[in-house]
Write an enzyme that holds these catalytic residues in place. Sequence first.
Site, short mmCIF file in Angstrom:
data_model
loop_
_atom_site.label_atom_id
_atom_site.label_comp_id
_atom_site.label_asym_id
_atom_site.label_seq_id
_atom_site.Cartn_x
_atom_site.Cartn_y
_atom_site.Cartn_z
N ARG A 74 -12.03 -2.29 19.34
CA ARG A 74 -11.40 -2.93 19.84
C ARG A 74 -10.97 -1.76 21.39
NH1 ARG A 74 -6.69 -2.88 20.90
NH2 ARG A 74 -6.04 -1.89 19.41
N ARG A 75 -10.34 -0.73 21.12
CA ARG A 75 -10.00 0.55 21.73
C ARG A 75 -10.90 1.73 22.32
NH1 ARG A 75 -6.44 1.92 16.42
NH2 ARG A 75 -4.09 0.81 17.30
N CYS A 119 -13.96 -6.85 12.46
CA CYS A 119 -13.52 -5.55 12.67
C CYS A 119 -15.13 -5.32 13.17
CB CYS A 119 -14.12 -5.10 11.08
SG CYS A 119 -12.31 -4.59 10.58
N ARG A 174 1.05 -1.06 0.15
CA ARG A 174 -0.08 -0.67 0.24
C ARG A 174 1.29 1.09 0.27
NH1 ARG A 174 -2.83 -1.10 5.33
NH2 ARG A 174 -3.52 1.10 4.95
N SER A 226 -11.46 2.05 15.97
CA SER A 226 -11.34 0.73 16.70
C SER A 226 -12.22 0.29 17.53
CB SER A 226 -9.78 -0.16 16.94
OG SER A 226 -9.51 -0.12 18.13
N LYS A 236 -1.74 -7.40 12.15
CA LYS A 236 -3.49 -7.03 12.12
C LYS A 236 -4.44 -6.63 11.40
CE LYS A 236 -3.21 -2.59 14.16
NZ LYS A 236 -3.98 -1.51 14.88
N ASP A 237 -3.89 -6.21 10.01
CA ASP A 237 -4.81 -5.99 9.17
C ASP A 237 -4.73 -6.75 8.37
OD1 ASP A 237 -5.06 -3.46 10.03
OD2 ASP A 237 -3.21 -2.84 8.66
N ARG A 257 -10.29 8.05 11.24
CA ARG A 257 -9.93 7.32 10.79
C ARG A 257 -8.81 7.90 9.74
NH1 ARG A 257 -12.67 3.88 6.04
NH2 ARG A 257 -10.03 2.72 6.20
N ARG A 307 -4.06 11.59 10.77
CA ARG A 307 -5.16 11.60 12.54
C ARG A 307 -4.07 12.16 13.52
NH1 ARG A 307 -5.56 4.73 13.17
NH2 ARG A 307 -5.54 3.97 11.74
N1 LIG Z 1 -5.33 -0.12 11.89
C1 LIG Z 1 -4.49 0.17 10.62
C2 LIG Z 1 -3.46 0.30 11.20
N2 LIG Z 1 -2.57 -0.97 10.92
C3 LIG Z 1 -1.68 -1.10 11.58
C4 LIG Z 1 -1.16 -0.11 12.64
C5 LIG Z 1 0.04 -0.23 13.70
C6 LIG Z 1 0.36 -0.82 13.55
C7 LIG Z 1 0.99 -2.10 13.11
O1 LIG Z 1 0.23 -2.90 14.60
O2 LIG Z 1 1.54 -3.27 13.14
C8 LIG Z 1 -2.38 0.68 12.28
C9 LIG Z 1 -2.17 1.62 12.17
C10 LIG Z 1 -2.93 1.80 13.92
O3 LIG Z 1 -3.64 1.02 14.50
O4 LIG Z 1 -2.68 3.15 14.67
#
Ligand SMILES: NCc1[nH]cc(CCC(=O)O)c1CC(=O)O
Length: 306
Positions: free
Chosen positions: A129-130, A240, A9, A127, A81-82, A147, A153
């Site tokens: 989760r947060r 998600c 990306r 998120s 995590k994505d 986002r 951000r």
């Molecule tokens: N959701 C987007 C994303 N995917 C990975 C990261 C940070 C790097 C990582 O977790 O490896 C982020 C940014 C964030 O959540 O602040």
Amino acid sequence: MKTLRIATRKSPLALWQTEHVADELRAAHPGLDVSLVPMSTRGDEVLDRSLAAIGGKGLFLKELELAMLRGEADCAVHSLKDVPMELEPGFALPAILARADYADAFVSNRFENVAALPQGARVGTSSLRRQAQLRALRPDLELVDLRGNVNTRLGKLDAGEYDAIVLACAGLDRLGFGARIRTRMAAPHWLPAPAQGAIAIECRDDDIATRELCAALDDVATRTCVEAERAMNRALHGSCHVPVAAFAQLQGEHLQLEGLVGSSQDGRVVRAHGEGRGDAPECLGLQVAQMLIDQGAGEFIAASHG
Ligand SMILES: NCc1[nH]cc(CCC(=O)O)c1CC(=O)O
């Protein structure tokens, strides 16, 4: 193989991570020609709706996977995590790199941590989760969607749109914004997304040459921990749509896993902790998922699909 083309990306964080992987590959294989193939994905382009609403995290991968199938790239680099809990058939993760800081970051120009925020403060985070963990700690906070990439951000925080924002330490550290972190929100009190802080390389399952080149970057301890976290998330139908957090640690042969599921409606969360062996991370993930279900997590999961 003499050249390796890596799809990525185009966000600053994605490019940093891919350059990092390219450097590590060149160091592991002197003489290997490594180049980047930057692409934009639907997950990057649609910023006005939540990820959950537009089809989930797989959106960040789709275009990169198509490039690999068309033979325009050999592999792709992702924040693990994505990466969806179930990979697309025909793909593999030949390397999971050593994890950076797993923690979330509390970032604010005025306040030190969540407890120091005034009544009703505005906190930006995208998120679930947060949001769920913030709501459990401080039901009074106003949680606002946020986002966009890391730089965007921080820009919105500095423009005064929020009193604080929560995002991943790993992203901030990698982009040189580590000094902006007021508090690193550590386990077990605050849990990250499954696999947060870990970078993965994806390639076609049948591309043995690429798999072998990438395998040099694999970190077994990180792989063990994230397998436990992702197995837990998978067992909870993690996506998600459900606030799920997990963090595993490996000490020698001893693996520990902390898990959390939150309600997306109110401030309720359930937590569980399990211990097992490093050679069976998925067992531990399933065990902790079951403990969470036994404590009522199923209700949150059902509610979020309704
Ligand atoms: N959701 C987007 C994303 N995917 C990975 C990261 C940070 C790097 C990582 O977790 O490896 C982020 C940014 C964030 O959540 O602040």
